[in-house]
Design a protein around this motif. Structure first.
Motif, PDB file in Angstrom:
ATOM      1  N   LEU A   7      34.731  49.668   9.198  1.00  0.00           N
ATOM      2  CA  LEU A   7      33.299  49.163   9.311  1.00  0.00           C
ATOM      3  C   LEU A   7      33.334  48.224  10.265  1.00  0.00           C
ATOM      4  O   LEU A   7      32.060  48.384  11.365  1.00  0.00           O
ATOM      5  CB  LEU A   7      32.850  48.532   7.737  1.00  0.00           C
ATOM      6  CG  LEU A   7      32.857  49.479   6.710  1.00  0.00           C
ATOM      7  CD1 LEU A   7      32.523  48.623   5.275  1.00  0.00           C
ATOM      8  CD2 LEU A   7      31.840  50.507   6.991  1.00  0.00           C
ATOM      9  N   ILE A   8      33.984  47.138  10.372  1.00  0.00           N
ATOM     10  CA  ILE A   8      34.021  46.043  11.615  1.00  0.00           C
ATOM     11  C   ILE A   8      34.132  46.891  13.189  1.00  0.00           C
ATOM     12  O   ILE A   8      33.546  46.431  14.089  1.00  0.00           O
ATOM     13  CB  ILE A   8      34.915  44.815  11.147  1.00  0.00           C
ATOM     14  CG1 ILE A   8      34.368  44.148  10.146  1.00  0.00           C
ATOM     15  CG2 ILE A   8      34.787  43.922  12.538  1.00  0.00           C
ATOM     16  CD1 ILE A   8      32.815  43.624  10.147  1.00  0.00           C
ATOM     17  N   ASP A   9      34.751  47.759  13.087  1.00  0.00           N
ATOM     18  CA  ASP A   9      34.929  48.717  14.373  1.00  0.00           C
ATOM     19  C   ASP A   9      33.754  49.080  14.851  1.00  0.00           C
ATOM     20  O   ASP A   9      33.461  49.426  15.831  1.00  0.00           O
ATOM     21  CB  ASP A   9      35.907  49.653  14.378  1.00  0.00           C
ATOM     22  CG  ASP A   9      37.348  49.232  14.674  1.00  0.00           C
ATOM     23  OD1 ASP A   9      37.381  48.280  15.312  1.00  0.00           O
ATOM     24  OD2 ASP A   9      38.254  49.995  14.273  1.00  0.00           O
ATOM     25  N   HIS A  10      32.763  49.355  13.931  1.00  0.00           N
ATOM     26  CA  HIS A  10      31.708  50.126  14.182  1.00  0.00           C
ATOM     27  C   HIS A  10      30.461  49.214  13.958  1.00  0.00           C
ATOM     28  O   HIS A  10      29.128  49.729  14.592  1.00  0.00           O
ATOM     29  CB  HIS A  10      31.256  51.231  13.215  1.00  0.00           C
ATOM     30  CG  HIS A  10      32.142  52.573  13.307  1.00  0.00           C
ATOM     31  ND1 HIS A  10      33.479  52.311  13.037  1.00  0.00           N
ATOM     32  CD2 HIS A  10      32.161  53.661  14.117  1.00  0.00           C
ATOM     33  CE1 HIS A  10      34.307  53.384  13.353  1.00  0.00           C
ATOM     34  NE2 HIS A  10      33.514  54.124  13.991  1.00  0.00           N
ATOM     35  N   ARG A  11      30.278  48.304  13.487  1.00  0.00           N
ATOM     36  CA  ARG A  11      29.311  47.220  13.277  1.00  0.00           C
ATOM     37  C   ARG A  11      29.642  45.825  13.294  1.00  0.00           C
ATOM     38  O   ARG A  11      30.635  45.492  13.012  1.00  0.00           O
ATOM     39  CB  ARG A  11      28.638  47.448  11.713  1.00  0.00           C
ATOM     40  CG  ARG A  11      28.681  48.898  11.309  1.00  0.00           C
ATOM     41  CD  ARG A  11      28.586  48.830   9.774  1.00  0.00           C
ATOM     42  NE  ARG A  11      28.000  50.533   9.563  1.00  0.00           N
ATOM     43  CZ  ARG A  11      27.685  50.762   8.158  1.00  0.00           C
ATOM     44  NH1 ARG A  11      27.966  49.898   7.122  1.00  0.00           N
ATOM     45  NH2 ARG A  11      27.412  51.969   7.711  1.00  0.00           N
ATOM     46  N   PRO A  12      28.744  44.852  13.482  1.00  0.00           N
ATOM     47  CA  PRO A  12      28.852  43.489  13.827  1.00  0.00           C
ATOM     48  C   PRO A  12      29.245  42.801  12.416  1.00  0.00           C
ATOM     49  O   PRO A  12      30.096  42.051  12.101  1.00  0.00           O
ATOM     50  CB  PRO A  12      27.621  42.947  14.240  1.00  0.00           C
ATOM     51  CG  PRO A  12      26.903  43.927  14.912  1.00  0.00           C
ATOM     52  CD  PRO A  12      27.185  45.353  14.111  1.00  0.00           C
ATOM     53  N   TRP A  13      28.463  43.402  11.328  1.00  0.00           N
ATOM     54  CA  TRP A  13      28.709  43.067   9.941  1.00  0.00           C
ATOM     55  C   TRP A  13      28.850  44.311   9.080  1.00  0.00           C
ATOM     56  O   TRP A  13      28.797  45.300   9.426  1.00  0.00           O
ATOM     57  CB  TRP A  13      27.395  42.218   9.438  1.00  0.00           C
ATOM     58  CG  TRP A  13      27.139  40.930  10.058  1.00  0.00           C
ATOM     59  CD1 TRP A  13      26.267  40.754  11.308  1.00  0.00           C
ATOM     60  CD2 TRP A  13      27.863  39.526   9.973  1.00  0.00           C
ATOM     61  NE1 TRP A  13      26.513  39.547  11.643  1.00  0.00           N
ATOM     62  CE2 TRP A  13      27.368  38.701  11.053  1.00  0.00           C
ATOM     63  CE3 TRP A  13      28.782  39.241   9.022  1.00  0.00           C
ATOM     64  CZ2 TRP A  13      27.751  37.459  10.948  1.00  0.00           C
ATOM     65  CZ3 TRP A  13      29.023  37.851   8.997  1.00  0.00           C
ATOM     66  CH2 TRP A  13      28.474  36.879  10.078  1.00  0.00           C
ATOM     67  N   LEU A  14      29.148  43.951   7.782  1.00  0.00           N
ATOM     68  CA  LEU A  14      29.644  45.236   7.196  1.00  0.00           C
ATOM     69  C   LEU A  14      28.808  46.197   6.906  1.00  0.00           C
ATOM     70  O   LEU A  14      28.929  47.436   6.811  1.00  0.00           O
ATOM     71  CB  LEU A  14      30.387  44.611   5.606  1.00  0.00           C
ATOM     72  CG  LEU A  14      31.548  43.950   5.611  1.00  0.00           C
ATOM     73  CD1 LEU A  14      32.005  43.535   4.067  1.00  0.00           C
ATOM     74  CD2 LEU A  14      32.678  44.368   6.546  1.00  0.00           C
ATOM     75  N   ALA A  15      27.424  45.753   6.486  1.00  0.00           N
ATOM     76  CA  ALA A  15      26.374  46.897   6.409  1.00  0.00           C
ATOM     77  C   ALA A  15      25.606  47.195   7.680  1.00  0.00           C
ATOM     78  O   ALA A  15      24.711  47.965   7.776  1.00  0.00           O
ATOM     79  CB  ALA A  15      25.287  46.412   5.332  1.00  0.00           C
ATOM     80  N   GLY A  16      25.970  46.257   8.676  1.00  0.00           N
ATOM     81  CA  GLY A  16      25.132  46.725   9.961  1.00  0.00           C
ATOM     82  C   GLY A  16      25.090  45.422  10.919  1.00  0.00           C
ATOM     83  O   GLY A  16      25.951  44.914  11.025  1.00  0.00           O
ATOM     84  N   ALA A  17      23.795  45.333  11.554  1.00  0.00           N
ATOM     85  CA  ALA A  17      23.400  44.500  12.844  1.00  0.00           C
ATOM     86  C   ALA A  17      23.359  42.963  12.071  1.00  0.00           C
ATOM     87  O   ALA A  17      23.660  42.043  13.122  1.00  0.00           O
ATOM     88  CB  ALA A  17      22.394  44.801  13.401  1.00  0.00           C
ATOM     89  N   THR A  18      23.157  42.878  10.952  1.00  0.00           N
ATOM     90  CA  THR A  18      23.033  41.402  10.399  1.00  0.00           C
ATOM     91  C   THR A  18      23.666  41.179   9.314  1.00  0.00           C
ATOM     92  O   THR A  18      24.036  42.178   8.520  1.00  0.00           O
ATOM     93  CB  THR A  18      21.440  41.169  10.353  1.00  0.00           C
ATOM     94  OG1 THR A  18      20.990  41.944   9.219  1.00  0.00           O
ATOM     95  CG2 THR A  18      20.822  40.938  11.384  1.00  0.00           C
TER      96      THR A  18
END
Lengths: 223, 223
Positions: free
Chosen positions: B148-159
Motif C-alpha cells: 500500500l505504501i509503495d502506491h500511496r502516501p498513507w494507507l487509504a490514499g493521499a491523506t
C-alpha cells in the motif's frame, strides 16, 4: 449493474442483500465459496471474505459488509437505514457490531463451522458440545432482542434500521442451520416474523444450500 | 468531559484514543479489564468489550470502536479521518475492517491471549506454535502495508485516515507484545515511524501494562 459475490449462508452477504433490496438497488448474485480461495476473488479482496460488490461499468469494487452498507447509505437516499441524530446513528452501529461480531462469534460462526464446513468441506460429524453451547448463547441473544423490542418498535429505535437487517441476517442463517429455539421469545419471534414477510427477505428464505436443508419452520412466515 | 473505559493493550481503545487526540477532544482514561466482567461495565455494554466512552453531563454512552469513531467524525469537523468521495470513504472503512478483524484475528488477538491473558489471568506458559503462526501472519500483513505504501502516501490514499489509526493501533499492541519483526519491511517501518513521533501517539507508547514489558525498540521513534 452491481455484482454481489456471496454464498447463500453468508450472514454478512445477507445483510447487504437486505439493504440493497430495501433501497431498491438492482444487483446480480455471483456465487463465491470463500473457502476455495480463488485467485480472482483474493485479487478483489485480499481479506478473502464475502461479500464483495463490484460495478464493472463504473470501475468500483467495495469490500466489507459494513463499508458496503455505509457506501449505499451515503449514495442512495431511499430507505435510510443509518438515520437520525449522531447518537441514534451510534446506537444503530453499536447493534450492527453486536450482531456482526458477538452474535456471529457466539452463534452463526460456530454453526457454520459445525453444520456447513464440516459437512461439505471437512467431511466430519458436528461436535455436539459446540452445538449445545451455541444454542445456549443464542438464547441469551434472543433474551436481549426480547428486551429491546419491549422498549422500542425496532431494535435501534422508532424506525427500521441497519441494526434490524444485521440481526435478521444473522438469525436467518442460524435458523437455517437449526440453531434457534424460538420458544419463550415472543417479542423476538414477532419482530422476526414481520421481517420474514418483507419483500426484501423473501428471496433469501427461498434459497437453498446444496446438501444442507433448513428446518420446516424456516421459511414459514406464520411460524 | 468524556470518560473512556479501556485498558492499555486494547487495540480498539487505542484506535479511539488516536482519533480523539487527532481531533483535539479531551477525555479521561478509566481503566477497565473486560475479563473481570464487572456488572457496572456490562450494564454500559452488554457485549462486555472495551472501549466504551461516556459523557455523563450529556447523558451519552457510546459503544463499539467503529461506532465511536463514526460518531466523532460526524460531530467534530477538525482532522477529518473518514474523508473524500463515497468510494474513498469505502476504501478507508475496508482497511479499518481489515485491521480490526483480520489483523486482530490473525495477530493481535492470539498475542494478547498467549502473552497477556495466559500470563496475568490463566497463569499458563504461552504456546510457541501459536506465537510462530501469529508472527508468520503478521509478516504477510506487513507485506500488504509495504504494498500500500509503495502506491500511496498513507494507507487509504493521499491523506491520513482512520485506516492509518486502526493499523497503527493494532501494530503498536502487537509490537508491545514482541510479535512484530520489522526487518525487510522498510515501507511499513517508515510509515509507522512517522506515526510514532506524532503527539497523538506518544502517550500510548509511554504507557506500560503491569508485569508485561515491551521490547526495547517499542517506544523508540528512531527504531
Amino acid at each position: 449493474m452491481w455484482q454481489l459475490y456471496q454464498f447463500p449462508l453468508c450472514p454478512f452477504s445477507r445483510k447487504v442483500r437486505l439493504l440493497l433490496s430495501e433501497k431498491g438497488i438492482g444487483y446480480e448474485l455471483w456465487r463465491e465459496n470463500p473457502w476455495e480461495e480463488r485467485d480472482e476473488f483474493l485479487a478483489r479482496n485480499p481479506a478473502g471474505r464475502t461479500p464483495v460488490i463490484e460495478n464493472p461499468e463504473r470501475g468500483i469494487t467495495l469490500v466489507d459488509s459494513r463499508a458496503i452498507c455505509e457506501y449505499f447509505e451515503e449514495t442512495v437516499d431511499k430507505a435510510p437505514m443509518i438515520n437520525g441524530t449522531a447518537a441514534n446513528r451510534a446506537e444503530i452501529r453499536r447493534l450492527v457490531a453486536l450482531f456482526d461480531e458477538n452474535f456471529f462469534g457466539d452463534v452463526t460462526g460456530p454453526l457454520l463451522h459445525e453444520r456447513m464446513k464440516k459437512r461439505i468441506i471437512l467431511r466430519q460429524p458436528p461436535d455436539s458440545r459446540v452445538l449445545r453451547e451455541s444454542m445456549k448463547l443464542a438464547d441469551a441473544h434472543l433474551d436481549y432482542i426480547d428486551y429491546l423490542i419491549d422498549h422500542r418498535p425496532w431494535l435501534a429505535g422508532a424506525t427500521m434500521s441497519l441494526a434490524d437487517l444485521a440481526a435478521a441476517a444473522q438469525l436467518s442463517v442460524a435458523d437455517y442451520l437449526g440453531g434457534i429455539d424460538w420458544s419463550g421469545h415472543e417479542q423476538a419471534r414477532s419482530w422476526y416474523s414481520v421481517f420474514k414477510s418483507r419483500p426484501s427477505f423473501r428471496p433469501l428464505l427461498s434459497e437453498r444450500m446444496d446438501v444442507i436443508h433448513p428446518p420446516s419452520h424456516y421459511a414459514d412466515v406464520n411460524a
